[in-house]
Design a protein around this motif. Structure first.
Motif: not given
Length: 248
Positions: A5-27
């Motif tokens: 599965i490929s995860v796709v995501m749009l970002t713009k000035n998304s740093s506040v939660y981005l680490e939490q989001v990406l940490n959950a997607l490591k699999l």
């Protein structure tokens, strides 16, 4: 997981939660980030993750942007999420154990938060979004705002576990999104839909009554009132902006 599965995501000035989001997607096999002009450290954070690939493009509307992000993916199975949505372990286990059927689109329930408080009113309480799909069968439409998947008869299956959606942290974010979305609506529908001051006022009033009374915003104190007023303002201004554009 049986299928990548490929995860796709749009970002713009998304740093506040981005680490939490990406940490959950490591699999997941890969995460495609399509950034449209971040001025914070969003891109720098994303580049520290081995399974993340970053692309950049000017904003062309939410539907076209999401479909462009899908085009960068290596896999046919796509999980589309926002940069403020955090998948919990139970949901990831559910997704990775699914016997994925290309004739299904899978919908995920969002638990929506305002300033850290879980909100179950104003239409936020039963929020299922269609996010997991096979791109050979399903694509995003071309809408500038409130984009959706074109199903073409594909069945929707609801997943059991929710994800956390950190919608807004303050009133400024609510107002900013309302302004952005109402402008996009007016641009997209200029000369296509009619508008009037009566339509703007009546629909905004109905929106407030629905959110605050029937969808029980009054039970959530100032947050319920703020969300109800903001939603009504969004309705009012999208029709006023459309009215002004139609007059040009």
């Amino acid at each position: 997981m049986d299928k990548k599965i490929s995860v796709v995501m749009l970002t713009k000035n998304s740093s506040v939660y981005l680490e939490q989001v990406l940490n959950a997607l490591k699999l997941f096999d890969e995460v495609i980030i399509l950034d449209n002009g971040s001025s914070d450290n969003t891109v720098e954070i994303a580049q520290t993750y081995k399974n993340v690939r970053v692309h950049e493009h000017e904003f062309i509307g939410f539907g076209p942007m999401k479909q462009l992000a899908v085009s960068f993916a290596r896999n046919d199975w796509i999980l589309s999420i926002d940069s403020d949505e955090v998948l919990e372990e139970e949901l990831i286990d559910e997704i990775t154990s699914l016997p994925l059927n290309e004739n299904n689109v899978y919908a995920i329930k969002r638990d929506n938060y305002y300033a850290g408080r879980l909100i179950r009113c104003c239409g936020w309480e039963n929020d299922y979004v269609r996010r997991l799909f096979n791109r050979e069968k399903v694509q995003f439409d071309s809408k500038q705002v409130h984009e959706s998947l074109i199903l073409n008869g594909i069945e929707v299956q609801k997943l059991r576990y929710p994800m956390k959606h950190y919608s807004f942290n303050n009133a400024e974010e609510l107002i900013s999104k309302m302004q952005h979305y109402s402008t996009l609506y007016a641009q997209e529908n200029q000369k296509k839909k009619k508008s009037s001051t009566f339509k703007a006022f009546s629909r905004a009033l109905f929106s407030f009554i629905k959110n605050y009374i029937f969808q029980k915003g009054f039970l959530y104190g100032y947050e319920g009132l703020l969300i109800s007023v903001s939603n009504a303002n969004g309705v009012f201004y999208k029709y006023i902006k459309l009215l002004e554009k139609n007059r040009k």
